[in-house]
Design an enzyme around this catalytic site. Structure first.
Site, PDB file in Angstrom:
ATOM      1  N   HIS A 115      16.130  53.968  34.184  1.00 40.87           N
ATOM      2  CA  HIS A 115      15.238  54.805  33.376  1.00 40.87           C
ATOM      3  C   HIS A 115      13.824  54.239  33.272  1.00 40.87           C
ATOM      4  O   HIS A 115      12.872  54.976  33.050  1.00 40.87           O
ATOM      5  CB  HIS A 115      15.829  54.979  31.972  1.00 40.87           C
ATOM      6  CG  HIS A 115      15.951  53.695  31.199  1.00 40.87           C
ATOM      7  ND1 HIS A 115      17.060  52.877  31.267  1.00 40.87           N
ATOM      8  CD2 HIS A 115      15.096  53.082  30.337  1.00 40.87           C
ATOM      9  CE1 HIS A 115      16.885  51.823  30.492  1.00 40.87           C
ATOM     10  NE2 HIS A 115      15.703  51.926  29.918  1.00 40.87           N
ATOM     11  N   HIS A 179      10.207  44.659  21.223  1.00 42.79           N
ATOM     12  CA  HIS A 179      11.556  45.213  21.075  1.00 42.79           C
ATOM     13  C   HIS A 179      12.597  44.228  21.596  1.00 42.79           C
ATOM     14  O   HIS A 179      12.318  43.384  22.444  1.00 42.79           O
ATOM     15  CB  HIS A 179      11.698  46.571  21.752  1.00 42.79           C
ATOM     16  CG  HIS A 179      11.672  46.569  23.255  1.00 42.79           C
ATOM     17  ND1 HIS A 179      10.675  46.011  24.003  1.00 42.79           N
ATOM     18  CD2 HIS A 179      12.541  47.109  24.162  1.00 42.79           C
ATOM     19  CE1 HIS A 179      10.912  46.191  25.289  1.00 42.79           C
ATOM     20  NE2 HIS A 179      12.043  46.842  25.417  1.00 42.79           N
TER      21      HIS A 179
END
Length: 313
Positions: A115, A179
């Site tokens: 992705h 993150h």
């Protein structure tokens, strides 16, 4: 020859665990505007700097950098699956130029991507094969990791090569800002999971792929409820990083070590090296100006979500 750059956070959680409708609409508007600007630029070649999340690159042979001579995406998390339109001769020329510039990069004639590559191509160009693309993998999760300096030098080498082309070149950087989603680490797993990280995860059975997807979705849902369940996002660091890029101060990142970055902003924040490489490539052409800066911390996506464009002065 002309350059246009756009860096965009990717997230496999879009459409699975989304923020409030007004925030989602805001992000979609940012992406739509970037897509329009890129369409107006009408790129003839895309150079895509992208990470991987143990979907195409594994510890059976883990390069710091790899340039794709041919590539396909697997369609994880509902993203597009299929082959990219890679101009092989140009990609081979790029790889040779990078090595000649003193930067070691592997090459792949069967590059498998996830992705991280599919999302920016779909969102910003409308598909995987709309424009010829040279994918450039930067290892962002598997220790030992390349440094900021090496990512910058890679970008500069690719930018110098691209400067000699008679083409409109779009530089894309794909990666989250601060993150740390639940990505397995080889030093902390054994048995089947260790075997998957060493290469058998390249072709996961459908049930394992779905279980992996659900683990990430569940982690995001928990993170929304409890910000302490994962490494916290760091909006202050994210904004500082965007300032560094906007002011063409990438070399200042050379002194920021990998362990320090992980502690500051999370272990998956190393994906920002794709942004550094893209901006370094642009800087090799000369001074630039940034525009259309966007940033928002989105716990639902376990990421500081950013978007930034740039073009030569």
């Amino acid at each position: 020859m002309s350059f246009y750059l756009h860096c965009l956070s990717h997230t496999p959680l879009m459409g699975h665990v989304d923020p409030a409708p007004e925030i989602l609409a805001e992000v979609h508007a940012v992406i739509h505007a970037a897509r329009q600007r890129i369409a107006e630029f009408a790129p003839e070649l895309v150079i895509l700097f992208t990470p991987d999340h143990y979907n195409g690159f594994f510890y059976d042979l883990m390069p710091s950098f790899c340039i794709g001579m041919a590539a396909h995406t697997i369609g994880d998390f509902g993203t597009l699956a299929g082959s990219l339109s890679v101009p092989q001769e140009l990609a081979e020329s790029c790889a040779a130029a990078v090595l000649a510039a003193g930067v070691d990069s592997a090459v792949s004639y069967r590059m498998q991507l996830d992705h991280g590559a599919a999302q920016p191509l779909e969102m910003l160009l409308g598909g995987l094969r709309e424009v010829p693309v040279i994918p450039v993998f930067i290892n962002s999760v598997a220790t030992p990791l390349p440094s900021f300096q090496r990512a910058r030098l890679l970008g500069e080498a690719i930018g110098s090569w691209a400067s000699g082309l008679d083409k409109r070149v779009l530089l894309l950087g794909s990666g989250g800002l601060s993150h740390q989603p639940p990505v397995p680490e080889l030093a902390k797993v054994d048995g089947l999971m260790a075997d998957r990280l060493k290469g058998s995860g390249r072709h996961l059975p459908a049930d394992e792929r779905e279980a992996r997807t659900q683990r990430v979705i569940l982690a995001a849902q928990r993170f929304v409820e409890d910000p302490n369940s994962l490494h916290p996002l760091n909006p202050e660091w994210d904004q500082w990083f965007l300032d560094i890029l906007s002011e063409a101060r990438m070399a200042e990142l050379d002194s920021l070590g990998n362990a320090e970055l992980s502690a500051l902003a999370g272990k998956s924040t190393h994906e920002v090296k794709t942004w550094v490489a893209a901006f370094a490539a642009l800087s090799s052409y000369g001074a630039y100006r940034t525009s259309d800066r966007y940033y928002r911390p989105v716990r639902e996506w376990i990421a500081g979500f950013g978007s930034l464009s740039a073009q030569p002065l």
